[in-house]
Design a protein around this motif. Structure first.
Motif, PDB file in Angstrom:
ATOM      1  N   UNK A  76       0.279  -1.082  -0.315  1.00  0.00           N
ATOM      2  CA  UNK A  76       0.047   0.237  -0.143  1.00  0.00           C
ATOM      3  C   UNK A  76       0.943   1.939  -0.319  1.00  0.00           C
ATOM      4  N   UNK A  77       0.626   2.499  -1.053  1.00  0.00           N
ATOM      5  CA  UNK A  77       1.099   3.469  -0.512  1.00  0.00           C
ATOM      6  C   UNK A  77       0.855   4.433   1.242  1.00  0.00           C
ATOM      7  N   UNK A  78       1.719   4.869   1.324  1.00  0.00           N
ATOM      8  CA  UNK A  78       1.817   5.828   2.496  1.00  0.00           C
ATOM      9  C   UNK A  78       0.583   6.160   2.555  1.00  0.00           C
ATOM     10  N   UNK A  79      -0.225   7.686   1.132  1.00  0.00           N
ATOM     11  CA  UNK A  79      -1.276   8.286   1.809  1.00  0.00           C
ATOM     12  C   UNK A  79      -3.201   7.289   1.985  1.00  0.00           C
ATOM     13  N   UNK A  80      -2.133   6.178   1.723  1.00  0.00           N
ATOM     14  CA  UNK A  80      -3.963   4.711   1.293  1.00  0.00           C
ATOM     15  C   UNK A  80      -4.467   4.892   3.246  1.00  0.00           C
ATOM     16  N   UNK A  81      -5.616   5.806   3.654  1.00  0.00           N
ATOM     17  CA  UNK A  81      -6.362   5.138   4.576  1.00  0.00           C
ATOM     18  C   UNK A  81      -7.178   4.034   4.521  1.00  0.00           C
ATOM     19  N   UNK A  82      -7.064   3.483   6.104  1.00  0.00           N
ATOM     20  CA  UNK A  82      -7.249   2.155   6.409  1.00  0.00           C
ATOM     21  C   UNK A  82      -7.819   1.949   7.589  1.00  0.00           C
ATOM     22  N   UNK A  83      -8.691   1.340   7.672  1.00  0.00           N
ATOM     23  CA  UNK A  83      -9.790   1.023   8.663  1.00  0.00           C
ATOM     24  C   UNK A  83      -9.859  -0.750   8.629  1.00  0.00           C
ATOM     25  N   UNK A  84      -9.456  -1.044  10.040  1.00  0.00           N
ATOM     26  CA  UNK A  84      -9.592  -3.240   9.727  1.00  0.00           C
ATOM     27  C   UNK A  84     -10.375  -2.889  10.970  1.00  0.00           C
ATOM     28  N   UNK A  85     -11.149  -3.957   9.940  1.00  0.00           N
ATOM     29  CA  UNK A  85     -11.997  -4.901  11.069  1.00  0.00           C
ATOM     30  C   UNK A  85     -12.586  -6.602  10.930  1.00  0.00           C
TER      31      UNK A  85
END
Length: 480
Positions: free
Chosen positions: A421-430
């Motif tokens: 993933x690139x640094x600017x990708x926003x992620x929420x772990x489910x």
């Protein structure tokens, strides 16, 4: 002046392995390597959305190696020698996956060099043995991963080479025992090869076998120290044991290890059935040829050693399955049987009439070449996290949010996804414990013009999140 053929083969091997290390996507198990040699083996990920670049420090190597052994005893199922080695490598060259994989590439080249030395010592065909080994999907796939397979393979083959030199003094068996012991301290599965080597040498000379055993003993005790603490880890990882299931799993793994995943690239239907049948016939012929020509090959003492070394990992997996009442079979677990078997296969092919043998070798190498082309370029044989990260970035961009399953322990899926993933990708772990209203509440707290669910079912917990993720509708974005 032309370079020696073996040197040319090793240069080609280096280019192939380095290309595979660069092109293959990140793998589930490589995250365990990164984190068990890092600051914490099980990172405590944020429970709210975060940027991928904000948690890169989790991949940094630990400042000291002393906790690695304890981390392995508490959280993993492997001995520590490779992890101590890769810790030092990552401290010098950094945590980048490509650079870490280069260590495995170097060990794989060392394994091929040891294999060439074995063939010369045993008077077996050198180039056919090298080429068939290098063409095997199981050798290349494990030979570039950020795991201990390549290092264990190099140590194991170096030990077998020294074992063939047992008539030249007691130092050779002692050194062989130390190398085979170190291989088992890198990967437990090579302990079965060490047992086979001990039995073979005992039939030649009990005195020399005693020296081999002396070399093995220190590592045997060290292995028990770790194994006894780890034996209850990963319960439920494999399907329950049955004789039919074990036989089917071994046949499938053997075909994949030697001939790769060509059926995965063909749509279902007549062509898939035809290709699978032809590959099955080729695999059966490969396995049968050394048996049919055994009498012509058995005039060399090394032949029995190679046969025992090829069978030992398979028998070991069977014994482990019986003990654990499971089927612990994967393609990569058969990688240690590949070089001894290819030695036997190359020798059997050399016993055929010249034209017949050349045609058989050419056919086998052609099939293996197509398999390796798929290994380098096709996503069907790669784990899904890397492709999923690229697709999620294309759909969400820097303003969107990606919903990613946390998985069983937050290591395999998350680490492989974050690596790509690139640094600017926003992620929420489910997680499986997250409810629909709770997820809706988290999404409502941020102004996300695009929400992208990533549907990965790599383990039990990730599969449990699929119903929730499947109900999430993308907002002004497309994801496939």
């Amino acid at each position: 002046m032309r370079p020696p053929p073996v040197l040319t083969a090793l240069v080609f091997a280096g280019l192939l392995l380095a290309s595979a290390a660069r092109l293959r996507g990140p793998e589930y198990d490589e995250g365990y390597t990164a984190f068990v040699t890092g600051t914490t083996p099980r990172p405590d990920w944020p429970t709210v959305p975060f940027r991928a670049g904000e948690i890169r420090s989790a991949f940094l190597p630990s400042p000291t190696p002393w906790h690695i052994g304890e981390n392995l005893r508490r959280t993993d199922v492997h001995p520590p020698l490779y992890f101590w080695t890769v810790w030092a490598w990552r401290r010098i060259f950094g945590p980048d996956l490509w650079r870490g994989r280069l260590l495995s590439v170097l060990f794989s080249l060392g394994a091929l060099t040891a294999l060439a030395a074995i063939t010369r010592e045993a008077a077996f065909p050198v180039l056919p043995s090298l080429l068939v080994t290098l063409g095997s999907y199981g050798f290349v796939e494990t030979g570039i991963a950020l795991r201990g397979f390549a290092m264990a393979q190099c140590l194991m083959l170096s030990g077998l080479w020294l074992l063939l030199r047992w008539p030249y003094g007691r130092r050779a068996p002692l050194a062989a025992g130390l190398l085979l012991g170190a291989a088992s301290f890198t990967n437990y599965l090579t302990a079965f090869t060490a047992v086979a080597a001990l039995l073979w040498l005992a039939a030649q000379s009990r005195t020399r076998a005693a020296w081999l055993l002396i070399g093995l003993l220190p590592f045997t005790g060290a292995n028990l120290f770790f194994f006894l603490a780890q034996r209850d880890s990963r319960i439920g990882q494999f399907p329950p044991f049955s004789w039919g299931g074990m036989a089917q799993a071994l046949a499938h793994a053997a075909g994949g290890a030697l001939l790769g995943g060509l059926p995965l690239y063909v749509p279902s239907g007549l062509w898939l059935g035809l290709l699978t049948g032809l590959l099955g016939l080729l695999l059966a012929a490969m396995l049968a040829l050394p048996c049919l020509l055994w009498r012509r090959m058995a005039n060399r003492p090394a032949t029995a050693l190679f046969a025992m070394a090829a069978v030992a990992p398979v028998l070991g997996l069977g014994l482990m399955g019986l003990a654990a009442r499971s089927i612990p079979v994967e393609i990569r677990y058969l990688c240690f049987a590949i070089p001894p078997f290819t030695l036997l296969l190359a020798q059997a092919i050399s016993c055929l009439p010249r034209r017949t043998g050349f045609s058989c070798l050419a056919l086998l190498l052609a099939v293996q070449g197509m398999s390796l082309a798929g290994l380098l370029t096709r996503t069907e044989t790669m784990q899904p996290e890397g492709a999923a990260a690229r697709a999620a970035w294309a759909a969400a961009g820097p303003r969107g949010l990606v919903l990613l399953p946390r998985g069983n322990d937050g290591v395999g899926i998350v680490s492989a996804f974050l690596t790509a993933a690139p640094d600017d990708l926003h992620i929420l772990l489910v997680t499986p414990q997250m409810t629909g209203p709770a997820l809706a509440g988290l999404l409502a707290k941020g102004d996300w013009p695009c929400v992208v669910p990533v549907l990965i079912d790599a383990d039990r917990d990730s599969r449990a999140t699929l119903p929730l993720l499947s109900r999430v509708k993308n907002r002004h974005c497309q994801f496939r």
